[in-house]
Scaffold this motif. Structure first.
Motif, short mmCIF file in Angstrom:
data_model
loop_
_atom_site.label_atom_id
_atom_site.label_comp_id
_atom_site.label_asym_id
_atom_site.label_seq_id
_atom_site.Cartn_x
_atom_site.Cartn_y
_atom_site.Cartn_z
N THR A 24 4.39 -8.20 3.83
CA THR A 24 4.84 -8.35 2.45
C THR A 24 6.34 -8.11 2.36
O THR A 24 7.05 -8.85 1.68
CB THR A 24 4.08 -7.37 1.54
OG1 THR A 24 2.68 -7.60 1.68
CG2 THR A 24 4.48 -7.55 0.09
N CYS A 25 6.82 -7.08 3.05
CA CYS A 25 8.26 -6.77 3.05
C CYS A 25 9.07 -7.94 3.57
O CYS A 25 10.03 -8.38 2.92
CB CYS A 25 8.51 -5.54 3.91
SG CYS A 25 10.24 -5.23 4.25
N LEU A 26 8.71 -8.47 4.74
CA LEU A 26 9.48 -9.58 5.31
C LEU A 26 9.41 -10.82 4.44
O LEU A 26 10.39 -11.56 4.31
CB LEU A 26 9.00 -9.88 6.73
CG LEU A 26 9.29 -8.77 7.76
CD1 LEU A 26 8.75 -9.17 9.13
CD2 LEU A 26 10.77 -8.47 7.84
N LYS A 27 8.26 -11.06 3.81
CA LYS A 27 8.13 -12.20 2.91
C LYS A 27 9.07 -12.05 1.70
O LYS A 27 9.75 -13.00 1.30
CB LYS A 27 6.68 -12.32 2.44
CG LYS A 27 6.41 -13.52 1.60
CD LYS A 27 4.93 -13.62 1.26
CE LYS A 27 4.64 -14.85 0.43
NZ LYS A 27 3.23 -14.96 0.09
N LYS B 152 0.57 -3.20 8.69
CA LYS B 152 0.86 -4.61 8.96
C LYS B 152 1.00 -5.37 7.64
O LYS B 152 1.93 -6.17 7.48
CB LYS B 152 -0.26 -5.22 9.81
CG LYS B 152 -0.01 -6.67 10.16
CD LYS B 152 -1.15 -7.24 10.98
CE LYS B 152 -0.88 -8.73 11.21
NZ LYS B 152 -2.08 -9.42 11.65
N HIS B 153 0.10 -5.12 6.70
CA HIS B 153 0.18 -5.77 5.38
C HIS B 153 1.51 -5.44 4.70
O HIS B 153 2.18 -6.33 4.16
CB HIS B 153 -0.98 -5.31 4.49
CG HIS B 153 -0.80 -5.68 3.06
ND1 HIS B 153 -1.00 -6.96 2.59
CD2 HIS B 153 -0.38 -4.94 2.00
CE1 HIS B 153 -0.72 -6.99 1.29
NE2 HIS B 153 -0.36 -5.78 0.91
N VAL C 287 0.88 -1.17 0.00
CA VAL C 287 0.00 0.00 0.00
C VAL C 287 0.92 1.22 0.00
O VAL C 287 1.74 1.39 0.89
CB VAL C 287 -0.92 0.01 1.24
CG1 VAL C 287 -1.78 1.25 1.26
CG2 VAL C 287 -1.75 -1.26 1.28
N VAL C 288 0.80 2.06 -1.02
CA VAL C 288 1.74 3.17 -1.20
C VAL C 288 1.65 4.18 -0.07
O VAL C 288 2.67 4.61 0.46
CB VAL C 288 1.51 3.87 -2.56
CG1 VAL C 288 2.45 5.04 -2.73
CG2 VAL C 288 1.70 2.88 -3.69
N PRO D 160 6.22 -9.47 11.90
CA PRO D 160 5.94 -8.11 11.44
C PRO D 160 5.49 -7.15 12.54
O PRO D 160 5.92 -6.00 12.59
CB PRO D 160 4.82 -8.30 10.41
CG PRO D 160 4.97 -9.69 9.93
CD PRO D 160 5.51 -10.47 11.09
N LEU D 161 4.65 -7.63 13.46
CA LEU D 161 4.17 -6.75 14.52
C LEU D 161 5.27 -6.34 15.49
O LEU D 161 5.23 -5.25 16.06
CB LEU D 161 3.02 -7.40 15.28
CG LEU D 161 1.69 -7.49 14.52
CD1 LEU D 161 0.63 -8.20 15.36
CD2 LEU D 161 1.22 -6.11 14.11
#
Length: 122
Positions: free
Chosen positions: A71-74, A66-67, A56-57, A87-88
């Motif tokens: 996504t970043c860590l994945k 959180k999304h 999400v920009v 992530p949290l």
């Protein structure tokens, strides 16, 4: 001392991207983590165009943040970086988890760099 040294390493790595962290807790923004991952891995990581849901920009809600972090860590993990943080934990500013994430990224970078020369030799 560790926080300062780790922040300086991250800033050294991000200087070619004209990015700078005031504190390690600034890595709660996934763009910083992705920029660092793009530098330390040979795999091209596209933040906004990938098969899973894109980032999400302009994240406004906690769900968007959180999304983005999930996504970043994945994406970072798919590049081969062994990140164990949730992530949290990073979003909530858990400095120990952020430091551990930076150390894992640095370890990954230097383990790959042993066989190449230069700062970003891929």
């Amino acid at each position: 001392m560790t926080k300062h040294r780790d922040r300086e390493w991250v800033n050294y790595m991000l200087q070619d991207r004209f990015m700078h962290l005031g504190e390690l807790s600034d890595l709660r923004n996934p763009t910083g983590l992705l920029a660092l991952a793009q530098i330390i891995t040979p795999k091209e990581i596209d933040m906004f165009n990938h098969d899973d849901a894109p980032l999400v920009v302009n994240p406004v809600t906690n769900d968007h943040r959180k999304h983005n972090m999930e996504t970043c860590l994945k994406l970072v993990r798919s590049a081969g970086v062994p990140i164990s943080a949730h992530p949290l934990e990073i979003l909530n500013g858990d400095i120990q988890k952020i430091i551990w994430t930076v150390l894992q990224m640095a370890r990954f970078y230097y383990s790959r760099r042993l066989f190449t020369g230069g700062k970003h030799a891929w």
